[in-house]
Design a protein around this motif. Sequence first.
Motif, PDB file in Angstrom:
ATOM      1  N   GLY A  93     -40.052 -19.153  53.488  1.00 18.42           N
ATOM      2  CA  GLY A  93     -39.845 -20.502  52.977  1.00 18.42           C
ATOM      3  C   GLY A  93     -40.348 -21.589  53.907  1.00 18.42           C
ATOM      4  N   ALA A  94     -40.454 -21.271  55.211  1.00 15.52           N
ATOM      5  CA  ALA A  94     -40.884 -22.265  56.202  1.00 15.52           C
ATOM      6  C   ALA A  94     -42.302 -22.017  56.683  1.00 15.52           C
ATOM      7  CB  ALA A  94     -39.930 -22.240  57.400  1.00 15.52           C
ATOM      8  N   ALA A  95     -43.048 -21.186  55.967  1.00 13.56           N
ATOM      9  CA  ALA A  95     -44.380 -20.780  56.433  1.00 13.56           C
ATOM     10  C   ALA A  95     -45.320 -21.950  56.656  1.00 13.56           C
ATOM     11  CB  ALA A  95     -44.995 -19.796  55.432  1.00 13.56           C
ATOM     12  N   ASP A  96     -45.179 -23.016  55.879  1.00 15.31           N
ATOM     13  CA  ASP A  96     -46.103 -24.149  55.985  1.00 15.31           C
ATOM     14  C   ASP A  96     -45.565 -25.293  56.844  1.00 15.31           C
ATOM     15  OD1 ASP A  96     -47.902 -22.859  54.280  1.00 15.31           O
ATOM     16  OD2 ASP A  96     -46.921 -23.648  52.490  1.00 15.31           O
ATOM     17  N   LEU A  97     -44.416 -25.087  57.467  1.00 17.44           N
ATOM     18  CA  LEU A  97     -43.825 -26.142  58.287  1.00 17.44           C
ATOM     19  C   LEU A  97     -44.380 -26.094  59.712  1.00 17.44           C
ATOM     20  CD1 LEU A  97     -40.065 -25.918  57.227  1.00 17.44           C
ATOM     21  CD2 LEU A  97     -41.807 -27.527  56.399  1.00 17.44           C
TER      22      LEU A  97
END
Length: 239
Positions: A93-97
Amino acid sequence: MPGRLRAPTGRYGGKTAEERQAERRRRFLDAALHLFGDTPGFRSTTVAALSEAAGLSTRQFYEEFRALEDVLAALHLQVNDWAEAAVLEAAAGAADLPLVERATAIFRAYAGNVAADPRRIRITFVEIIGVSPRLEEQRLARRAGWVGLICAEADAAAARGEAAPRDYRLAATGFIGSVNGLLHDWSAGWVDATLDDVVDELVRQLLGILRPPGWTPPEVSQTRVRPRPPVGAPGKARR
């Protein structure tokens, strides 16, 4: 007992033998989480006490396990699997953060899952230690899995230019010790902090490993080494 007894086969009460076996195993593990992870602890629990807590017989126990050590081994893996599932979900869920937000999300997921039930912390960090060479090997193997996960995240961050490129295995192994020690001491009441404080501290430690003093991101380094033309130097004519 020389070995496990053979479990009955066939359908009974609307359930298959496999379904009944899975239910019995779950009940034994639920009871073990209560007895091993709280009072009296693994070393003071008997097969009879565990069977009574599970609402099953000792004969049913030996249909599923050879000894209490097998129950502890299965419970230790289960607790780790719960935490790993939470971490992988948070990582996806945080891969693009950005790195800081991603690391915070991952560690909040791990700490939140383990600390959701203090008995999980006791199983993972206390009861499993020193039981037998076999369980010690399992504990270290499971820790190696966490080290591998951290290294994979660190390597991905380095590939994106967010962290220094290096072999992170040694640093990750040391960092896992910090994670385990801090969460255990916090759970035991020796650390006066909130769980968010604990997560923030772990993220700061991780960032210190990923971004050591003197390291600068590639884009910053390139900007610094690119010489600026002196005033009045030849260049493209202005239109």
